[in-house]
Design an enzyme around this catalytic site. Structure first.
Site, PDB file in Angstrom:
ATOM      1  N   LYS A 306       0.815  -1.217   0.000  1.00  0.00           N
ATOM      2  CA  LYS A 306       0.000   0.000   0.000  1.00  0.00           C
ATOM      3  C   LYS A 306       0.849   1.267   0.000  1.00  0.00           C
ATOM      4  CE  LYS A 306      -4.468  -1.736   1.236  1.00  0.00           C
ATOM      5  NZ  LYS A 306      -5.543  -1.920   2.206  1.00  0.00           N
ATOM      6  N   ARG A 341      -3.584 -10.065   4.743  1.00  0.00           N
ATOM      7  CA  ARG A 341      -4.012 -10.079   3.340  1.00  0.00           C
ATOM      8  C   ARG A 341      -2.869  -9.528   2.501  1.00  0.00           C
ATOM      9  NH1 ARG A 341      -5.941  -6.461  -0.189  1.00  0.00           N
ATOM     10  NH2 ARG A 341      -7.486  -7.107  -1.731  1.00  0.00           N
TER      11      ARG A 341
HETATM   12  C1  7PJ Z   1      -8.281  -4.335   1.524  1.00  0.00           C
HETATM   13  C2  7PJ Z   1      -9.289  -5.157   1.031  1.00  0.00           C
HETATM   14  C3  7PJ Z   1      -8.001  -4.336   2.922  1.00  0.00           C
HETATM   15  C4  7PJ Z   1      -9.760  -5.962   3.139  1.00  0.00           C
HETATM   16  C5  7PJ Z   1      -8.429  -4.043  -0.597  1.00  0.00           C
HETATM   17  C6  7PJ Z   1      -5.484  -3.111  -1.923  1.00  0.00           C
HETATM   18  C7  7PJ Z   1      -6.765  -2.413  -2.107  1.00  0.00           C
HETATM   19  N1  7PJ Z   1     -10.034  -5.962   1.838  1.00  0.00           N
HETATM   20  N2  7PJ Z   1      -9.380  -4.955  -0.303  1.00  0.00           N
HETATM   21  N3  7PJ Z   1      -8.778  -5.167   3.679  1.00  0.00           N
HETATM   22  N4  7PJ Z   1      -7.739  -3.651   0.493  1.00  0.00           N
HETATM   23  N5  7PJ Z   1     -10.466  -6.742   3.964  1.00  0.00           N
HETATM   24  O1  7PJ Z   1      -5.344  -4.324  -1.934  1.00  0.00           O
HETATM   25  O2  7PJ Z   1      -4.504  -2.350  -1.789  1.00  0.00           O
HETATM   26  O3  7PJ Z   1      -7.150  -3.635   3.465  1.00  0.00           O
HETATM   27  S1  7PJ Z   1      -8.193  -3.478  -2.207  1.00  0.00           S
END
Ligand code: 7PJ
Length: 371
Positions: A306, A341
């Protein structure tokens, strides 16, 4: 809002043998805390007191609180120490005593770090998913809509076309599958195709039908904080205190989901790094991760590649943020995060294994500690 109390762990340890005396285990993770800040804030959002309390003193201190704060404090004290039941994803059981890696699979043309790579070729996407599973990902998180700042909204039909065939492929591999979507039609179709978990960056606010759909499905849900309205996830918010405001927000969304009939054991919470937050807010929130165990739910952290990493490293582009991503993954594990994640599964799994080895050693060898 009335006056509120928060119990924030401030001294973390790698075993119950903390130098500070008694330590309690946080969220059933391999993380302990021996000292806490008891924070009180008034209705106007101002923090009016902070007190340090040791784990040993806590029961006495909580019993002496005025009634309005006492009940809240008891709930949080129980939440901090809660051991979460495993979740079942088809044949796979996801347990919470060690951090689990969720591998990101973006079927989008415009995601900031891997946009377009997998969209047109199901085989390449399936091979990437297989490699993530092989490397130790517990879950594959499949997304068909980019939620990066400024991304165009996708048509529901396109999102379905992108993700449903991939869910079928992943299900055939025996993967545990979560789907990163805000749309109830996509939730419904992907669950029917074999997905297990709903991951909604709008915390089921984008479409009012999502709550009902999620409740009826019986699937676990990830509720992520994003300030502002559900259709503009990156609008910045006016926080009194980013940490406590995000805590209250997640608590309110969790309670709305409980009221809608979603079982408590099926709710996973996520502070939503990068969504509408400044660098300073992201960092404050990250440092406060242990507080979120007080909500009594498993925690998911998504910081992989990020912008906050770029902001701290001479604007390194997304594909050069591995070091920062792993550094934050380790910090998230130290804070007791249950799910990471990530894009870079094998590097993160290696970090998890090394971290786990250190914790195992800390739990079995006390010979170097003072008596
Ligand atoms: C997240 C997400 C996060 C959850 C994205 C990216 C943007 N779902 N989906 N948490 N971020 N739960 O992957 O940078 O931080 S999309």
């Amino acid at each position: 809002m009335t006056r509120k109390l928060y119990i924030r762990p401030i001294a973390l340890a790698d075993s119950p043998q903390s130098e500070e005396g008694e330590a309690v285990r946080l969220g059933g993770a391999m993380v302990w805390a021996s000292r806490f800040a008891l924070i009180v804030r008034e209705e106007d959002g101002k923090v009016v007191s902070r007190e340090r309390v040791s784990a040993a003193q806590m029961p006495t201190v909580l019993a002496a609180l005025p009634a309005d704060l006492g009940a809240m404090a008891e709930t949080q004290w129980a939440g901090l120490r809660k051991v979460h039941a495993p979740i079942q994803c088809g044949a796979r059981t996801i347990r919470f005593e060690q951090p689990q890696v969720m591998g990101i699979l973006n079927m989008t043309p415009d995601s900031f770090s891997d946009g377009g790579k997998f969209l047109d070729d199901l085989e390449i996407a399936a091979a990437h998913a297989a490699a993530m599973l092989e490397a130790g990902a517990a879950i594959i998180d499949l997304g068909g809509e980019s939620t990066r700042p400024g991304a165009a909204a996708v048509w529901e039909g396109d999102e379905l076309k992108r993700v449903v065939p991939m869910v079928e492929r992943l299900a055939a591999m025996g993967a545990a599958i979560s789907v990163d979507t805000r749309r109830p039609a996509v939730m419904e179709a992907t669950l029917a195709a074999g997905a297990h978990i709903i991951n909604d960056v709008s915390a089921l606010r984008y479409d009012p039908r999502s709550l009902e759909l999620a409740a009826g499905s019986g699937a676990p849900v990830v509720l992520m904080h994003a300030p502002g309205k559900a259709d503009d996830l990156h609008s910045s918010a006016d926080f009194d205190d980013v940490v406590l405001d995000v805590f209250d927000w997640l608590e309110a969304r969790r309670d709305a989901c409980l009221a809608a009939g979603i079982a408590r054991e099926r709710i996973i919470l996520d502070p939503g790094f990068g969504f509408g937050l400044s660098l300073a807010q992201n960092l404050a929130l990250f440092n406060a991760l242990p507080l979120f165990h007080a909500l009594g739910q498993p925690l998911l952290v998504g910081v992989s590649r990020k912008r906050m990493i770029g902001a701290l490293s001479n604007e390194a582009p997304a594909h050069q943020r591995l070091g920062g991503s792993v550094a934050l993954a380790v910090k998230a594990m130290d804070a007791g995060a249950h799910f990471l994640r990530v894009h870079d599964v094998s590097d993160t799994v290696q970090a998890v294994r090394v971290w786990r080895g250190l914790r195992d050693a800390a739990l079995t060898d006390f010979s170097q500690l003072p008596i």
